[in-house]
Write a protein that holds these residues in place. Sequence first.
Motif, PDB file in Angstrom:
ATOM      1  N   PRO A 544       0.958  -1.556  -0.221  1.00 32.60           N
ATOM      2  CA  PRO A 544       0.037  -0.328   0.260  1.00 32.60           C
ATOM      3  C   PRO A 544       0.865   1.043  -0.040  1.00 32.60           C
ATOM      4  O   PRO A 544       0.427   2.272  -0.255  1.00 32.60           O
ATOM      5  CB  PRO A 544      -0.879   0.037   1.257  1.00 32.60           C
ATOM      6  CG  PRO A 544      -0.253  -1.396   2.018  1.00 32.60           C
ATOM      7  CD  PRO A 544       0.470  -2.077   1.444  1.00 32.60           C
ATOM      8  N   ARG A 545       1.923   1.282   0.509  1.00 32.93           N
ATOM      9  CA  ARG A 545       2.253   2.040   0.652  1.00 32.93           C
ATOM     10  C   ARG A 545       3.426   2.467  -0.886  1.00 32.93           C
ATOM     11  O   ARG A 545       3.675   3.720  -1.041  1.00 32.93           O
ATOM     12  CB  ARG A 545       3.920   2.448   1.608  1.00 32.93           C
ATOM     13  CG  ARG A 545       3.287   2.057   3.144  1.00 32.93           C
ATOM     14  CD  ARG A 545       4.527   2.308   4.518  1.00 32.93           C
ATOM     15  NE  ARG A 545       5.332   3.264   4.330  1.00 32.93           N
ATOM     16  CZ  ARG A 545       5.884   3.080   5.276  1.00 32.93           C
ATOM     17  NH1 ARG A 545       6.773   2.335   5.681  1.00 32.93           N
ATOM     18  NH2 ARG A 545       7.034   4.805   5.579  1.00 32.93           N
ATOM     19  N   LEU A 546       3.599   1.937  -1.451  1.00 32.78           N
ATOM     20  CA  LEU A 546       4.399   2.252  -3.031  1.00 32.78           C
ATOM     21  C   LEU A 546       3.272   2.186  -3.884  1.00 32.78           C
ATOM     22  O   LEU A 546       3.637   2.968  -4.294  1.00 32.78           O
ATOM     23  CB  LEU A 546       5.225   0.794  -2.874  1.00 32.78           C
ATOM     24  CG  LEU A 546       5.910   0.951  -4.641  1.00 32.78           C
ATOM     25  CD1 LEU A 546       6.562   1.801  -4.679  1.00 32.78           C
ATOM     26  CD2 LEU A 546       6.473  -0.499  -5.254  1.00 32.78           C
ATOM     27  N   ARG A 547       2.426   2.119  -4.043  1.00 29.69           N
ATOM     28  CA  ARG A 547       0.878   2.623  -4.390  1.00 29.69           C
ATOM     29  C   ARG A 547       0.978   3.762  -4.052  1.00 29.69           C
ATOM     30  O   ARG A 547       0.506   4.282  -5.430  1.00 29.69           O
ATOM     31  CB  ARG A 547       0.227   1.388  -4.385  1.00 29.69           C
ATOM     32  CG  ARG A 547      -0.277  -0.088  -4.624  1.00 29.69           C
ATOM     33  CD  ARG A 547      -1.481  -0.971  -4.398  1.00 29.69           C
ATOM     34  NE  ARG A 547      -2.513  -0.357  -5.066  1.00 29.69           N
ATOM     35  CZ  ARG A 547      -2.668  -1.235  -6.391  1.00 29.69           C
ATOM     36  NH1 ARG A 547      -1.748  -1.870  -6.398  1.00 29.69           N
ATOM     37  NH2 ARG A 547      -3.658  -0.754  -6.377  1.00 29.69           N
ATOM     38  N   ALA A 548       1.067   4.618  -2.896  1.00 29.03           N
ATOM     39  CA  ALA A 548       0.219   5.664  -2.509  1.00 29.03           C
ATOM     40  C   ALA A 548       1.357   6.328  -3.513  1.00 29.03           C
ATOM     41  O   ALA A 548       0.589   7.672  -3.973  1.00 29.03           O
ATOM     42  CB  ALA A 548       0.390   5.318  -0.509  1.00 29.03           C
ATOM     43  N   VAL A 549       3.011   6.052  -3.112  1.00 25.66           N
ATOM     44  CA  VAL A 549       4.245   7.070  -3.696  1.00 25.66           C
ATOM     45  C   VAL A 549       3.565   7.593  -5.200  1.00 25.66           C
ATOM     46  O   VAL A 549       3.337   8.198  -5.862  1.00 25.66           O
ATOM     47  CB  VAL A 549       5.641   7.017  -3.164  1.00 25.66           C
ATOM     48  CG1 VAL A 549       5.224   7.008  -1.522  1.00 25.66           C
ATOM     49  CG2 VAL A 549       5.968   5.334  -3.574  1.00 25.66           C
ATOM     50  N   LEU A 550       3.455   6.031  -5.681  1.00 33.08           N
ATOM     51  CA  LEU A 550       3.087   5.787  -7.164  1.00 33.08           C
ATOM     52  C   LEU A 550       1.952   7.127  -7.875  1.00 33.08           C
ATOM     53  O   LEU A 550       2.056   7.625  -8.464  1.00 33.08           O
ATOM     54  CB  LEU A 550       2.794   4.365  -7.730  1.00 33.08           C
ATOM     55  CG  LEU A 550       4.257   3.772  -7.649  1.00 33.08           C
ATOM     56  CD1 LEU A 550       3.906   2.372  -7.890  1.00 33.08           C
ATOM     57  CD2 LEU A 550       5.050   3.938  -9.176  1.00 33.08           C
ATOM     58  N   GLN A 551       1.293   6.496  -7.050  1.00 36.35           N
ATOM     59  CA  GLN A 551      -0.578   7.668  -7.010  1.00 36.35           C
ATOM     60  C   GLN A 551      -0.137   8.697  -7.128  1.00 36.35           C
ATOM     61  O   GLN A 551      -0.402  10.084  -7.829  1.00 36.35           O
ATOM     62  CB  GLN A 551      -1.418   6.522  -5.977  1.00 36.35           C
ATOM     63  CG  GLN A 551      -1.654   5.524  -7.046  1.00 36.35           C
ATOM     64  CD  GLN A 551      -2.846   4.773  -6.297  1.00 36.35           C
ATOM     65  OE1 GLN A 551      -2.915   4.888  -5.202  1.00 36.35           O
ATOM     66  NE2 GLN A 551      -2.979   3.588  -7.217  1.00 36.35           N
ATOM     67  N   ALA A 552       0.976   9.428  -6.254  1.00 35.58           N
ATOM     68  CA  ALA A 552       1.079  10.792  -5.465  1.00 35.58           C
ATOM     69  C   ALA A 552       1.062  11.718  -6.242  1.00 35.58           C
ATOM     70  O   ALA A 552       1.039  12.673  -7.018  1.00 35.58           O
ATOM     71  CB  ALA A 552       1.176  10.481  -3.645  1.00 35.58           C
ATOM     72  N   ALA A 553       2.427  11.311  -6.911  1.00 34.09           N
ATOM     73  CA  ALA A 553       3.794  11.375  -7.820  1.00 34.09           C
ATOM     74  C   ALA A 553       2.853  11.485  -8.681  1.00 34.09           C
ATOM     75  O   ALA A 553       2.672  12.536 -10.244  1.00 34.09           O
ATOM     76  CB  ALA A 553       4.994  10.589  -8.346  1.00 34.09           C
ATOM     77  N   ALA A 554       2.473  10.485  -9.846  1.00 28.89           N
ATOM     78  CA  ALA A 554       1.705  10.654 -11.675  1.00 28.89           C
ATOM     79  C   ALA A 554       0.529  11.369 -10.923  1.00 28.89           C
ATOM     80  O   ALA A 554       0.692  12.027 -11.928  1.00 28.89           O
ATOM     81  CB  ALA A 554       0.615   8.980 -11.565  1.00 28.89           C
ATOM     82  N   GLU A 555      -0.389  11.747  -9.753  1.00 29.83           N
ATOM     83  CA  GLU A 555      -1.544  12.814  -9.181  1.00 29.83           C
ATOM     84  C   GLU A 555      -0.901  14.482 -10.389  1.00 29.83           C
ATOM     85  O   GLU A 555      -1.558  14.676 -10.762  1.00 29.83           O
ATOM     86  CB  GLU A 555      -2.061  12.510  -8.796  1.00 29.83           C
ATOM     87  CG  GLU A 555      -3.177  13.549  -8.300  1.00 29.83           C
ATOM     88  CD  GLU A 555      -4.222  13.659  -6.951  1.00 29.83           C
ATOM     89  OE1 GLU A 555      -4.939  14.572  -6.904  1.00 29.83           O
ATOM     90  OE2 GLU A 555      -3.748  13.031  -6.639  1.00 29.83           O
ATOM     91  N   LYS A 556       0.297  14.386  -9.327  1.00 26.93           N
ATOM     92  CA  LYS A 556       1.168  15.764  -8.980  1.00 26.93           C
ATOM     93  C   LYS A 556       1.524  16.109 -10.566  1.00 26.93           C
ATOM     94  O   LYS A 556       1.173  17.251 -10.435  1.00 26.93           O
ATOM     95  CB  LYS A 556       2.119  15.739  -8.349  1.00 26.93           C
ATOM     96  CG  LYS A 556       2.495  17.022  -8.128  1.00 26.93           C
ATOM     97  CD  LYS A 556       1.854  18.039  -7.612  1.00 26.93           C
ATOM     98  CE  LYS A 556       2.095  19.937  -7.069  1.00 26.93           C
ATOM     99  NZ  LYS A 556       1.626  20.508  -6.665  1.00 26.93           N
ATOM    100  N   PHE A 557       1.913  14.947 -11.746  1.00 24.92           N
ATOM    101  CA  PHE A 557       2.504  15.411 -12.452  1.00 24.92           C
ATOM    102  C   PHE A 557       1.712  14.993 -13.591  1.00 24.92           C
ATOM    103  O   PHE A 557       2.235  16.047 -14.658  1.00 24.92           O
ATOM    104  CB  PHE A 557       3.437  13.559 -12.922  1.00 24.92           C
ATOM    105  CG  PHE A 557       4.741  14.180 -13.047  1.00 24.92           C
ATOM    106  CD1 PHE A 557       5.803  14.841 -13.818  1.00 24.92           C
ATOM    107  CD2 PHE A 557       4.496  13.193 -15.210  1.00 24.92           C
ATOM    108  CE1 PHE A 557       6.344  14.728 -15.031  1.00 24.92           C
ATOM    109  CE2 PHE A 557       4.878  13.179 -15.980  1.00 24.92           C
ATOM    110  CZ  PHE A 557       6.052  13.821 -16.344  1.00 24.92           C
ATOM    111  N   GLY A 558       0.639  14.698 -12.835  1.00 27.11           N
ATOM    112  CA  GLY A 558      -0.346  14.758 -14.583  1.00 27.11           C
ATOM    113  C   GLY A 558       0.006  13.733 -15.469  1.00 27.11           C
ATOM    114  O   GLY A 558      -0.177  13.340 -16.483  1.00 27.11           O
ATOM    115  N   TRP A 559       0.032  12.534 -14.961  1.00 30.39           N
ATOM    116  CA  TRP A 559       0.470  11.094 -15.434  1.00 30.39           C
ATOM    117  C   TRP A 559      -0.447  11.124 -16.471  1.00 30.39           C
ATOM    118  O   TRP A 559      -1.540  11.220 -16.171  1.00 30.39           O
ATOM    119  CB  TRP A 559       0.868   9.841 -14.870  1.00 30.39           C
ATOM    120  CG  TRP A 559       1.285   8.967 -15.530  1.00 30.39           C
ATOM    121  CD1 TRP A 559       0.883   7.974 -15.924  1.00 30.39           C
ATOM    122  CD2 TRP A 559       3.020   9.199 -16.073  1.00 30.39           C
ATOM    123  NE1 TRP A 559       1.188   7.009 -16.755  1.00 30.39           N
ATOM    124  CE2 TRP A 559       2.357   7.593 -16.876  1.00 30.39           C
ATOM    125  CE3 TRP A 559       3.496   9.172 -15.173  1.00 30.39           C
ATOM    126  CZ2 TRP A 559       3.726   6.914 -17.302  1.00 30.39           C
ATOM    127  CZ3 TRP A 559       4.607   8.774 -16.883  1.00 30.39           C
ATOM    128  CH2 TRP A 559       4.909   7.933 -17.176  1.00 30.39           C
TER     129      TRP A 559
END
Length: 716
Positions: A544-559
Amino acid sequence: MNKETIAADLEITQHESIEKTRYAFELDRRQFFKLLGGGVLVCACADSVVAQESGRGRRAEHELPREISAWLHVGESGVVTVYTGKAEMGQNIRTSLAQQVAEELRVPVSAISMVMGDTDLTPWDMGTFGSRTTPTMAPRLREVASTARAVLVTMAAERWHADTATLVASDGKVTYPKTKQSLSYGELTRGQQITKLLPEDPSLTPATEWRVAGTPVAKVDGRAFVTGEHKYAADVIRPEMMYGKVLRPTAFNAALASLETSAAEGIPGVKVVRDGSFIGAVGPDQHTAEQAIKAMRATWKAPAQPSNRELFDYLRKNLDTSDEGFRHETGSVSQKLPPSAKALAVTYTLQYIAHAPLEPRAAAAEWEGEKLTVWTGSQRPFAVADQLAEELRIPRQQVRVIIPDTGSAYGGKHTGECAVEAARLAKAAGKPVRLVWTREEEFTWAYFRPAGVIDVKASVDEDGKVVTWEHDNYNSGPAAINTPYDIPNQRIEFHPVNSPLRQGSYRGLAAPANFFARESAMDELAHLAGMDPLAFRLKNTSDPRLRAVLQAAAEKFGWGQKSTPQRGFGIAGGTEKGSYVATCAEIEIARPGAPVRITRVVEAFDCGAVVNPDGLRNQIEGAIVQAAGGAMFEAIRFENGKILNPHFYDYRVPRFRDLPQIEVVLVNRKDLPSAGAGETPNMGLAPAVANAVFAATGVRLRSLPLLPQGSLPAKS
């Protein structure tokens, strides 16, 4: 021995068998008999184990002093002096540790005075490395401060014949609300030591209730660094001090064939020092000492040695059979794959790189009778003290090492060679001596981040699930070598190598190398599976922690933006040192053949409860900038025992024009213990950039540095 201590020992010893430089100092007749007495001497020689810290290398945190007085003292003025063997290397732990003591003791940060890295004053410490200060030292100091607060409240209660539960400790004093009486901590202790032992399970303030910790406190003594008032090791001045220089060989592994020093000895004020394999000079000023070294006539004999051109073939062929390395295996990687599965077999490589610290090695040494004091920049003051005692053949209790706040290290200042050199020169001169390495000496005689070859074999099924994973790392190391993805069949190995260059710890150890190979390969597997790289990673991890940082970075980046030949987007993620990171990178190629630029980086980071958000952002941004050098262009060139690019004009580090827009997302987990943040933030950039280059151009770059010439190689 606990798991944390074993991991720390493995980290220290990973490269130090070849990391430490030794001088063969002669033992004069008086020293010989003082040490051994008369009679017949029979010797059995063994390699020194640097990490043992004079037999204390495996000392666990629970064996450190439990007396409050060893760690903390409350003065009559109310100033709280805190003692720790950790060193401030620019990572701002002087501030974050002070915050956590202030939090538990209920005093402002301005009331805290930190005494750090002084082997005569502070408790023994293994060293400042491995992102261990926050998860190991901070809890100990919090326990000390919390217990001291309880003692102070009890002292006040006894004076007022009150129940401790009715008293309040805040702002450096204890108050009795019922009578409106208050006593400052200084009035309670009157400067005396708090002699109580730490309880087995002290009560600590949860992160959800922090008022001082968890806030963006400004850097302690920050003004002194900005104005130049702060004194580094290279600024130390002692009475009657002289200046030293050391004669260096013309190549690695060279032996001295002849030496003529008469011209140097004829220079007024110069003393030439020759002690076994150590040759140096001291003079009344830096220039004179340098002229004395230049006046010496030395010839050297060096064996033929490899160059960086044949490096990777050399690493495969020169395994260190004395080291078992590391192996992890689960499931079966040899199982027959379904016909629909797709396989990958690729090799990734990385060159040696230099630490290139802002402050080169420096030391000032002073003898007072048989007592030696050395001021130097090091991450391991107690290990340096042990090294001085061992190499100079004096009792350990006669050595004091003091670490001024130091201008960066990045794992490059574990050892004390400069301190040993300064001490030997000072002994010969009979006066204090300051020795400062040049930038060329720093590039040549310090150790490097290990080069490496990493083979990855993997397969993915038609549903986008990774089925098998094989990862063979030659030389660069086992840090972060295990995959965080849910792969049923794995074989992961680290193969130690007899390195052609002196190598050792670098920020993150081998984790940047293993991240680069793993996250590049995951991107290649996503391409084989026809999946989006982010969706592919999320499909293959349940953490869950790896998923959370991946999703947080992607959201901020506009993946999700579509790459073009001029603009590409890449992502990478992972975990190390108890923290989690995800990095998104955008690259730009203005036109065919133009330089590749990193234009934007978004990094999400989770290190548990955040102690100082501003300090953490600074660490993450700095790690990204440093990682850009190793990703894009940093590489040591060498041939026949010589470094070919030992200056900043020919060793490329990031410049202002190289810097991308950097955005940091802090995933603040107040429900989790704080982990260190000095290393993990630099691990995701190289693979994210390589993946972005592929997304834009279809060119897969598998070697670090990715673009030593700045632009993509011409297609043949």
